[in-house]
Design a protein around this motif. Structure first.
Motif, PDB file in Angstrom:
ATOM      1  N   LYS A 187      17.751  12.284   5.750  1.00  0.00           N
ATOM      2  CA  LYS A 187      18.417  11.674   6.904  1.00  0.00           C
ATOM      3  C   LYS A 187      19.648  10.937   6.397  1.00  0.00           C
ATOM      4  CE  LYS A 187      14.605   9.537   7.385  1.00  0.00           C
ATOM      5  NZ  LYS A 187      13.601   8.512   7.741  1.00  0.00           N
ATOM      6  N   ASP A 188      20.743  11.035   7.158  1.00  0.00           N
ATOM      7  CA  ASP A 188      21.927  10.262   6.802  1.00  0.00           C
ATOM      8  C   ASP A 188      21.665   8.778   7.033  1.00  0.00           C
ATOM      9  OD1 ASP A 188      23.321  12.580   6.205  1.00  0.00           O
ATOM     10  OD2 ASP A 188      24.187  12.746   8.221  1.00  0.00           O
ATOM     11  N   ILE A 189      22.184   7.935   6.168  1.00  0.00           N
ATOM     12  CA  ILE A 189      22.037   6.495   6.346  1.00  0.00           C
ATOM     13  C   ILE A 189      23.408   5.844   6.353  1.00  0.00           C
ATOM     14  CG2 ILE A 189      19.726   6.326   5.365  1.00  0.00           C
ATOM     15  CD1 ILE A 189      21.015   5.332   2.755  1.00  0.00           C
ATOM     16  N   SER A 190      23.484   4.694   6.979  1.00  0.00           N
ATOM     17  CA  SER A 190      24.738   3.940   6.980  1.00  0.00           C
ATOM     18  C   SER A 190      24.428   2.455   7.123  1.00  0.00           C
ATOM     19  CB  SER A 190      25.653   4.388   8.120  1.00  0.00           C
ATOM     20  OG  SER A 190      25.037   4.162   9.372  1.00  0.00           O
ATOM     21  N   MET A 191      25.363   1.656   6.670  1.00  0.00           N
ATOM     22  CA  MET A 191      25.216   0.218   6.788  1.00  0.00           C
ATOM     23  C   MET A 191      25.360  -0.193   8.247  1.00  0.00           C
ATOM     24  SD  MET A 191      27.007  -1.331   3.392  1.00  0.00           S
ATOM     25  CE  MET A 191      26.052  -2.831   3.522  1.00  0.00           C
ATOM     26  N   ARG A 192      24.776  -1.334   8.581  1.00  0.00           N
ATOM     27  CA  ARG A 192      24.824  -1.837   9.939  1.00  0.00           C
ATOM     28  C   ARG A 192      26.192  -2.465  10.205  1.00  0.00           C
ATOM     29  NH1 ARG A 192      19.809  -5.447  11.052  1.00  0.00           N
ATOM     30  NH2 ARG A 192      20.817  -6.783   9.509  1.00  0.00           N
TER      31      ARG A 192
ATOM     32  N   THR B   7       0.857  -1.184   0.000  1.00  0.00           N
ATOM     33  CA  THR B   7       0.000   0.000   0.000  1.00  0.00           C
ATOM     34  C   THR B   7       0.892   1.233   0.000  1.00  0.00           C
ATOM     35  OG1 THR B   7      -0.036   0.123   2.416  1.00  0.00           O
ATOM     36  CG2 THR B   7      -1.739  -1.220   1.349  1.00  0.00           C
ATOM     37  N   ASP B   8       0.327   2.383  -0.310  1.00  0.00           N
ATOM     38  CA  ASP B   8       1.113   3.617  -0.342  1.00  0.00           C
ATOM     39  C   ASP B   8       1.397   4.154   1.064  1.00  0.00           C
ATOM     40  OD1 ASP B   8       1.128   3.512  -3.063  1.00  0.00           O
ATOM     41  OD2 ASP B   8      -0.476   4.964  -3.349  1.00  0.00           O
ATOM     42  N   GLU B   9       0.594   3.776   2.022  1.00  0.00           N
ATOM     43  CA  GLU B   9       0.727   4.354   3.355  1.00  0.00           C
ATOM     44  C   GLU B   9       2.057   3.973   4.002  1.00  0.00           C
ATOM     45  OE1 GLU B   9      -1.702   4.517   7.620  1.00  0.00           O
ATOM     46  OE2 GLU B   9      -2.555   3.482   5.892  1.00  0.00           O
ATOM     47  N   GLY B  10       2.823   4.991   4.398  1.00  0.00           N
ATOM     48  CA  GLY B  10       4.101   4.753   5.062  1.00  0.00           C
ATOM     49  C   GLY B  10       5.185   4.222   4.150  1.00  0.00           C
ATOM     50  N   ARG B  11       4.998   4.360   2.839  1.00  0.00           N
ATOM     51  CA  ARG B  11       5.967   3.807   1.899  1.00  0.00           C
ATOM     52  C   ARG B  11       6.371   4.841   0.858  1.00  0.00           C
ATOM     53  NH1 ARG B  11       6.381  -1.472   2.991  1.00  0.00           N
ATOM     54  NH2 ARG B  11       4.682  -2.350   4.232  1.00  0.00           N
ATOM     55  N   GLY B  12       7.549   4.633   0.307  1.00  0.00           N
ATOM     56  CA  GLY B  12       8.083   5.508  -0.721  1.00  0.00           C
ATOM     57  C   GLY B  12       9.301   6.259  -0.235  1.00  0.00           C
ATOM     58  N   VAL B  13      10.495   5.870  -0.735  1.00  0.00           N
ATOM     59  CA  VAL B  13      11.745   6.442  -0.247  1.00  0.00           C
ATOM     60  C   VAL B  13      12.617   6.874  -1.421  1.00  0.00           C
ATOM     61  CG1 VAL B  13      13.672   6.121   1.361  1.00  0.00           C
ATOM     62  CG2 VAL B  13      11.631   4.685   1.576  1.00  0.00           C
ATOM     63  N   LEU B  14      13.291   8.011  -1.225  1.00  0.00           N
ATOM     64  CA  LEU B  14      14.256   8.531  -2.188  1.00  0.00           C
ATOM     65  C   LEU B  14      15.639   8.424  -1.554  1.00  0.00           C
ATOM     66  CD1 LEU B  14      14.292  10.003  -5.008  1.00  0.00           C
ATOM     67  CD2 LEU B  14      14.321  12.149  -3.728  1.00  0.00           C
ATOM     68  N   PHE B  15      16.499   7.605  -2.140  1.00  0.00           N
ATOM     69  CA  PHE B  15      17.865   7.423  -1.650  1.00  0.00           C
ATOM     70  C   PHE B  15      18.830   8.182  -2.560  1.00  0.00           C
ATOM     71  CE2 PHE B  15      15.491   3.683  -0.356  1.00  0.00           C
ATOM     72  CZ  PHE B  15      15.900   3.478   0.952  1.00  0.00           C
ATOM     73  N   SER B  16      19.865   8.783  -1.964  1.00  0.00           N
ATOM     74  CA  SER B  16      20.786   9.596  -2.755  1.00  0.00           C
ATOM     75  C   SER B  16      22.197   9.491  -2.207  1.00  0.00           C
ATOM     76  CB  SER B  16      20.373  11.080  -2.730  1.00  0.00           C
ATOM     77  OG  SER B  16      19.021  11.258  -3.037  1.00  0.00           O
ATOM     78  N   ALA B  17      23.171   9.737  -3.076  1.00  0.00           N
ATOM     79  CA  ALA B  17      24.559   9.830  -2.651  1.00  0.00           C
ATOM     80  C   ALA B  17      25.342  10.665  -3.655  1.00  0.00           C
ATOM     81  CB  ALA B  17      25.192   8.447  -2.526  1.00  0.00           C
ATOM     82  N   VAL B  18      26.331  11.377  -3.119  1.00  0.00           N
ATOM     83  CA  VAL B  18      27.347  12.052  -3.937  1.00  0.00           C
ATOM     84  C   VAL B  18      28.699  11.514  -3.489  1.00  0.00           C
ATOM     85  CG1 VAL B  18      28.446  14.257  -4.503  1.00  0.00           C
ATOM     86  CG2 VAL B  18      25.964  14.137  -4.260  1.00  0.00           C
ATOM     87  N   LEU B  19      29.571  11.216  -4.437  1.00  0.00           N
ATOM     88  CA  LEU B  19      30.862  10.631  -4.106  1.00  0.00           C
ATOM     89  C   LEU B  19      31.595  11.472  -3.068  1.00  0.00           C
ATOM     90  CD1 LEU B  19      32.866   8.337  -4.790  1.00  0.00           C
ATOM     91  CD2 LEU B  19      33.895   9.895  -6.460  1.00  0.00           C
TER      92      LEU B  19
ATOM     93  N   THR C  49      22.043   9.368   1.842  1.00  0.00           N
ATOM     94  CA  THR C  49      20.863   9.847   2.574  1.00  0.00           C
ATOM     95  C   THR C  49      19.608   9.144   2.099  1.00  0.00           C
ATOM     96  OG1 THR C  49      20.395  11.632   0.979  1.00  0.00           O
ATOM     97  CG2 THR C  49      21.884  12.163   2.813  1.00  0.00           C
ATOM     98  N   SER C  50      18.570   9.234   2.941  1.00  0.00           N
ATOM     99  CA  SER C  50      17.229   8.817   2.522  1.00  0.00           C
ATOM    100  C   SER C  50      16.253   9.911   2.907  1.00  0.00           C
ATOM    101  CB  SER C  50      16.827   7.494   3.185  1.00  0.00           C
ATOM    102  OG  SER C  50      16.480   7.697   4.539  1.00  0.00           O
ATOM    103  N   ARG C  51      15.137   9.938   2.230  1.00  0.00           N
ATOM    104  CA  ARG C  51      14.050  10.866   2.548  1.00  0.00           C
ATOM    105  C   ARG C  51      12.773  10.280   1.972  1.00  0.00           C
ATOM    106  NH1 ARG C  51      16.002  16.131   0.519  1.00  0.00           N
ATOM    107  NH2 ARG C  51      17.979  15.158   0.001  1.00  0.00           N
ATOM    108  N   ALA C  52      11.667  10.688   2.517  1.00  0.00           N
ATOM    109  CA  ALA C  52      10.387  10.223   1.994  1.00  0.00           C
ATOM    110  C   ALA C  52      10.162  10.768   0.587  1.00  0.00           C
ATOM    111  CB  ALA C  52       9.256  10.668   2.918  1.00  0.00           C
ATOM    112  N   LEU C  53       9.661   9.924  -0.300  1.00  0.00           N
ATOM    113  CA  LEU C  53       9.193  10.406  -1.597  1.00  0.00           C
ATOM    114  C   LEU C  53       7.956  11.262  -1.376  1.00  0.00           C
ATOM    115  CD1 LEU C  53       9.418   7.294  -3.966  1.00  0.00           C
ATOM    116  CD2 LEU C  53      10.456   9.524  -4.411  1.00  0.00           C
ATOM    117  N   THR C  54       7.879  12.402  -2.057  1.00  0.00           N
ATOM    118  CA  THR C  54       6.698  13.255  -1.981  1.00  0.00           C
ATOM    119  C   THR C  54       6.195  13.515  -3.395  1.00  0.00           C
ATOM    120  OG1 THR C  54       7.733  15.447  -2.248  1.00  0.00           O
ATOM    121  CG2 THR C  54       7.852  14.432  -0.048  1.00  0.00           C
ATOM    122  N   THR C  55       5.126  14.282  -3.490  1.00  0.00           N
ATOM    123  CA  THR C  55       4.609  14.669  -4.805  1.00  0.00           C
ATOM    124  C   THR C  55       5.037  16.083  -5.182  1.00  0.00           C
ATOM    125  OG1 THR C  55       2.561  15.504  -3.817  1.00  0.00           O
ATOM    126  CG2 THR C  55       2.584  13.199  -4.559  1.00  0.00           C
ATOM    127  N   GLY C  56       5.826  16.739  -4.317  1.00  0.00           N
ATOM    128  CA  GLY C  56       6.213  18.114  -4.591  1.00  0.00           C
ATOM    129  C   GLY C  56       7.680  18.365  -4.316  1.00  0.00           C
TER     130      GLY C  56
END
Length: 353
Positions: A217-222, A187-199, A204-211
């Motif tokens: 948020k910074d992300i890292s491997m466990r 379902t769409d509820e609570g889902r949809g992520v945009l992941f990004s990186a620059v060398l 980072t991750s952030r919620a996908l939006t329509t605008g």
């Protein structure tokens, strides 16, 4: 300020807008569809998302080359399919006017759309600025309401500098555990992520939006203190990666957690934020060559999140050769500290074949 600040922002907004189109295609056209014939929803979504992304790139970086999966010859011959895609492309936009304006605004007409799609015909290589696009990575995941990704990466002189993945069906919560139920009925509820990186600048991750873009948020491997506690991500399709070999590798490493199977570069994204730990794509054919658009963004995001990504021989993935990873075989992605142990197990199992 990032050395690729503009490229990153345009890439994020372009992937976000293309993700909106893919979700529209799924909800309006994909229900009950299980095949990829010429008029399937994934075909419609592939062409539409590619047109929107290339439109944004050409508006902002007109001299850059583009490597993309689709070409428009089929649409020039199929009027109904062309009209269907144009209806989606011409009515999909970001809800924030400023963000939409940054992407260059609307595409003029159907012919302009076809021209844009065909800009993806670069042969790639080791010189200059080249974008790699996979408009819908994970065909069957998309069709079943499971995992798929909208993928975009910038390579400069053969080196990946910017990577963005739109994963509409992954949980927004970075701490959400991987489960076997992620492959259908999302379902769409609570889902949809945009992941990004620059060398050199982290991931980072952030919620996908329509605008406009959401807060990142910074992300890292466990960090893995005991390899036996790790979780594998692997392809759903046995034709994409050898499940039998992976089971042997898991046994050798003492890993007892069940593997989580999902389509697309959502696997790279999942391990990058610590929801999983290891991603293996083990060769199933001597002759198959991986496509650069299937790995460029995910490779960078994992490495910037503290991971190491190589092929089964321990070589870094080489995106400078052309449209394929012809210098590499398979993929081994894991936290940097654990990667040598995982690679050793991979090589030991594959050497017996």
């Amino acid at each position: 300020m990032s050395s690729y600040a503009k490229e990153l922002e345009i890439a994020q907004l372009a992937v976000q807008r293309a993700s909106i189109l893919t979700k529209r295609v799924f909800h309006e056209k994909a229900k009950g569809t299980v095949s990829k014939d010429d008029k399937s929803p994934v075909t419609i979504g592939d062409f539409g998302a590619q047109a929107l992304i290339i439109s944004a790139l050409k508006a902002n970086f007109p001299d850059d080359e583009i490597v993309a999966e689709e070409e428009a010859a089929q649409l020039r011959e199929d009027e109904n399919l062309r009209h269907t895609i144009w209806d989606l492309v011409s009515t999909t936009q970001l809800s924030d006017p400023e963000a939409e304006g940054m992407l260059g605004g609307a595409i003029d007409d159907e012919e302009a759309m076809l021209t844009l799609i065909d800009y993806g015909n670069s042969k790639g290589g080791a010189k200059g600025r080249i974008w790699a696009i996979d408009p819908i990575d994970g065909t069957k995941g998309f069709l079943r309401g499971g995992q798929y990704a909208v993928c975009l990466a910038l390579m400069v002189d053969g080196d990946v500098k910017v990577g963005v993945l739109g994963c509409p069906n992954l949980p927004i919560d970075d701490s959400a555990p991987l489960t076997g139920g992620m492959e259908s009925g999302q379902t769409d509820e609570g889902r949809g992520v945009l992941f990004s990186a620059v060398l050199g600048e982290g991931a980072t991750s952030r919620a996908l939006t329509t605008g406009e873009l959401a807060r990142q948020k910074d992300i890292s491997m466990r960090a893995i203190t005991n390899i036996a506690s790790a979780t594998f991500c692997e392809s759903v399709e046995a034709g994409h990666s050898s499940h039998g070999d992976q089971a042997e590798i898991a046994k050798l490493l003492g890993i007892t957690n069940p593997s989580v199977r999902m389509d697309s570069q959502a696997k790279y994204a999942s391990i990058a934020r610590g929801a999983g730990d290891i991603y293996l794509r083990l060769p199933v054919s001597e002759t198959y060559q991986e496509k650069i658009w299937d790995h460029a963004a995910g490779d960078l995001i994992v490495r910037e999140a503290g991971g190491a990504v190589t092929d089964i021989h321990g070589k870094r993935l080489d995106f400078s050769i052309g449209r394929t990873l012809s210098n590499n075989k398979g993929v081994v992605a894991a936290p940097a500290a654990a990667h040598p142990e995982v690679l050793k197990a991979v090589q030991e199992v594959l050497s017996k074949k």
